[in-house]
Motif scaffolding. Structure first.
Motif, PDB file in Angstrom:
ATOM      1  N   ASP A 175      60.020 -15.143 -49.610  1.00  0.00           N
ATOM      2  CA  ASP A 175      60.474 -13.752 -49.527  1.00  0.00           C
ATOM      3  C   ASP A 175      59.494 -12.818 -50.233  1.00  0.00           C
ATOM      4  O   ASP A 175      59.164 -11.741 -49.724  1.00  0.00           O
ATOM      5  CB  ASP A 175      61.864 -13.616 -50.149  1.00  0.00           C
ATOM      6  CG  ASP A 175      62.851 -14.597 -49.553  1.00  0.00           C
ATOM      7  OD1 ASP A 175      63.253 -14.406 -48.401  1.00  0.00           O
ATOM      8  OD2 ASP A 175      63.205 -15.574 -50.245  1.00  0.00           O
ATOM      9  N   MET A 241      63.904 -13.459 -41.362  1.00  0.00           N
ATOM     10  CA  MET A 241      62.446 -13.580 -41.451  1.00  0.00           C
ATOM     11  C   MET A 241      61.775 -13.017 -40.208  1.00  0.00           C
ATOM     12  O   MET A 241      60.749 -12.328 -40.286  1.00  0.00           O
ATOM     13  CB  MET A 241      62.046 -15.047 -41.605  1.00  0.00           C
ATOM     14  CG  MET A 241      62.404 -15.689 -42.910  1.00  0.00           C
ATOM     15  SD  MET A 241      61.939 -17.442 -42.841  1.00  0.00           S
ATOM     16  CE  MET A 241      63.145 -18.125 -43.975  1.00  0.00           C
ATOM     17  N   PHE A 247      56.021 -10.832 -41.395  1.00  0.00           N
ATOM     18  CA  PHE A 247      56.009 -12.167 -40.780  1.00  0.00           C
ATOM     19  C   PHE A 247      55.440 -12.125 -39.369  1.00  0.00           C
ATOM     20  O   PHE A 247      55.650 -11.170 -38.628  1.00  0.00           O
ATOM     21  CB  PHE A 247      57.421 -12.741 -40.726  1.00  0.00           C
ATOM     22  CG  PHE A 247      57.498 -14.072 -40.017  1.00  0.00           C
ATOM     23  CD1 PHE A 247      57.031 -15.229 -40.636  1.00  0.00           C
ATOM     24  CD2 PHE A 247      57.999 -14.170 -38.727  1.00  0.00           C
ATOM     25  CE1 PHE A 247      57.087 -16.464 -39.988  1.00  0.00           C
ATOM     26  CE2 PHE A 247      58.065 -15.396 -38.069  1.00  0.00           C
ATOM     27  CZ  PHE A 247      57.608 -16.544 -38.701  1.00  0.00           C
ATOM     28  N   TYR A 293      62.619 -20.575 -49.844  1.00  0.00           N
ATOM     29  CA  TYR A 293      63.122 -19.418 -49.099  1.00  0.00           C
ATOM     30  C   TYR A 293      64.600 -19.235 -49.417  1.00  0.00           C
ATOM     31  O   TYR A 293      65.274 -20.164 -49.872  1.00  0.00           O
ATOM     32  CB  TYR A 293      62.881 -19.573 -47.601  1.00  0.00           C
ATOM     33  CG  TYR A 293      63.828 -20.518 -46.892  1.00  0.00           C
ATOM     34  CD1 TYR A 293      64.901 -20.039 -46.139  1.00  0.00           C
ATOM     35  CD2 TYR A 293      63.651 -21.903 -46.978  1.00  0.00           C
ATOM     36  CE1 TYR A 293      65.765 -20.907 -45.493  1.00  0.00           C
ATOM     37  CE2 TYR A 293      64.510 -22.775 -46.329  1.00  0.00           C
ATOM     38  CZ  TYR A 293      65.575 -22.266 -45.585  1.00  0.00           C
ATOM     39  OH  TYR A 293      66.439 -23.130 -44.946  1.00  0.00           O
TER      40      TYR A 293
END
Length: 418
Positions: A175, A241, A247, A293
């Motif tokens: 993160d 995500m 990302f 995560y």
């Protein structure tokens, strides 16, 4: 890797060694540039070796050394054929009795080869087990019986990162990395089109996937609604995500392209990209285990599939004893060290793997660090496509309109199909 069937022959009688063609890695078709012998004498040991196309120069040196070692015992006619390790079983099963005597293959093909009778138990199993990393021995075994010779222990993945943007503390959290990347208008990359990488999110949650005892079908609980961490918890984390501006999901080629263009500042990949990334990032090149995560309000350490390259001896070889000697030679400590030096591949031999040179290679060090959270891949063929369909929906924001639970149920149904 493209599969190539072109071959050349190496014939080295006991009194001298002949020149061998230049590495086929540089050409689409390897030239048959060696001098052909007028005739092989009676009693010549004829062997066919399959290995990765990129390993041709390495195998040339290894084969030369083997024949020099045994030059007083036999004349040899050795045929090398480049063969993808990932497709070795398909090629071998097409004509097992006339297939390669010695061949390199990926460990996830072991069960199929053993079931087909292509491999006999290794005769000197105790010595091989003692010399090899325990995880590599496990990957080369079926029901605690060793069937192949461990070659490499580097077919896994971990985190590459650019130290210009991330500290050693930053890379502990997926993160945190996404936020930092987005703040610099960069991306963190991971390939979600392959279940090999997607396993990372499920592997340490108590949700399971694996091969049934039949060696063909899978079991999978990734859609569980009863675990402490539910399947929807993982799916929700992945959906979050996918929407994050830091990302990007891309394949290996896209990852390297993004690094070179400056778009990608970190990503998940394996040792095969180490040299290219170090060249791109220079002194800012970094490698480490995968981060954790956030899932269901917890920090979950990302898992990984581990893979090993093995060397097998065809049970139908007409020169079985010599084929065994060659397999032992290819996988001995000295030649695994040579493989690392020429190809950057991590040894499965304990002594070679523990050398200072190997331990100080950043990509190998990162892989070893990740190994605590990695698991040998034992998956049936029905695993791959359902996972890709699932991640396509997640990346696209569920265009089908299905709920996360419905997407998980559909994926698991496909994975476990007979």
């Amino acid at each position: 890797m493209r599969r190539k069937i072109s071959t050349y022959k190496i014939w080295l009688p006991a009194v001298f060694l002949l020149a061998i063609s230049q590495s086929a890695c540089q050409n689409d078709t390897p030239a048959a540039s060696v001098e052909e012998p007028a005739a092989a004498s009676d009693g010549t040991v004829s062997l066919t070796v399959w290995g990765a196309e990129e390993d041709e120069e390495l195998l040339r040196q290894i084969i030369e050394g083997f024949q020099e070692e045994y030059r007083q015992e036999a004349d040899f006619l050795i045929t090398y054929q480049p063969q993808s390790e990932s497709h070795c079983t398909d090629a071998l099963m097409a004509d097992l009795e006339n297939g390669a005597d010695v061949f390199a293959f990926a460990d996830d093909q072991l069960n199929t080869l053993v079931a087909a009778g292509a491999l006999d138990p290794v005769e000197n199993a105790g010595a091989v087990q003692k010399a090899s990393l325990p995880e590599a021995v496990s990957a080369a075994s079926v029901n605690d019986t060793l069937y192949a010779y461990p070659l490499t222990a580097d077919n896994g993945y971990f985190l590459y990162y650019n130290k210009q943007y991330f500290t050693e503390e930053d890379i502990k959290s997926w993160d945190r990395m996404l936020d930092i990347a987005a703040g610099h208008n960069k991306k963190v990359s991971m390939e979600w089109s392959s279940g090999w990488y997607v396993y990372s999110f499920f592997g340490n949650t108590g949700l399971t996937v694996g091969l049934n005892d039949d060696g063909i079908t899978n079991y999978c609980t990734w859609n569980s609604t009863e675990n402490a961490i539910k399947g929807t918890d993982v799916a929700k984390a992945m959906a979050d995500m996918a929407e994050h501006p830091g990302f990007i999901s891309t394949d290996d080629a896209g990852f390297l392209e993004g690094v070179l263009s400056g778009q990608i500042a970190a990503g998940v990949s394996g040792v095969w990209n180490a040299v290219a990334l170090e060249n791109a990032w220079g002194s800012n090149f970094g490698a480490a285990k995968l981060p954790s995560y956030t899932c269901a309000g917890q920090q979950i350490q990302m898992a990984s599939f581990s893979g090993y390259k093995l060397v097998g001896v065809n049970a139908y070889s007409r020169q079985g004893a010599w084929a065994v000697k060659l397999a032992e030679w290819i996988t001995n400590e000295e030649n695994q060290e040579l493989r690392f030096q020429l190809r950057g591949q991590g040894p499965a031999n304990i002594n070679a793997a523990s050398s200072e040179q190997v331990q100080n290679f950043p990509a190998i060090a990162a892989l070893l660090e990740q190994s605590e959270f990695s698991y040998v891949q034992r998956i049936g063929g029905n695993f791959w496509d359902p996972v890709t369909a699932f991640t396509t929906e997640i990346l696209g924001g569920s265009p089908s309109g299905a709920s996360l639970q419905e997407l998980l149920d559909t994926m698991v149904e496909g994975i476990t199909a007979p």
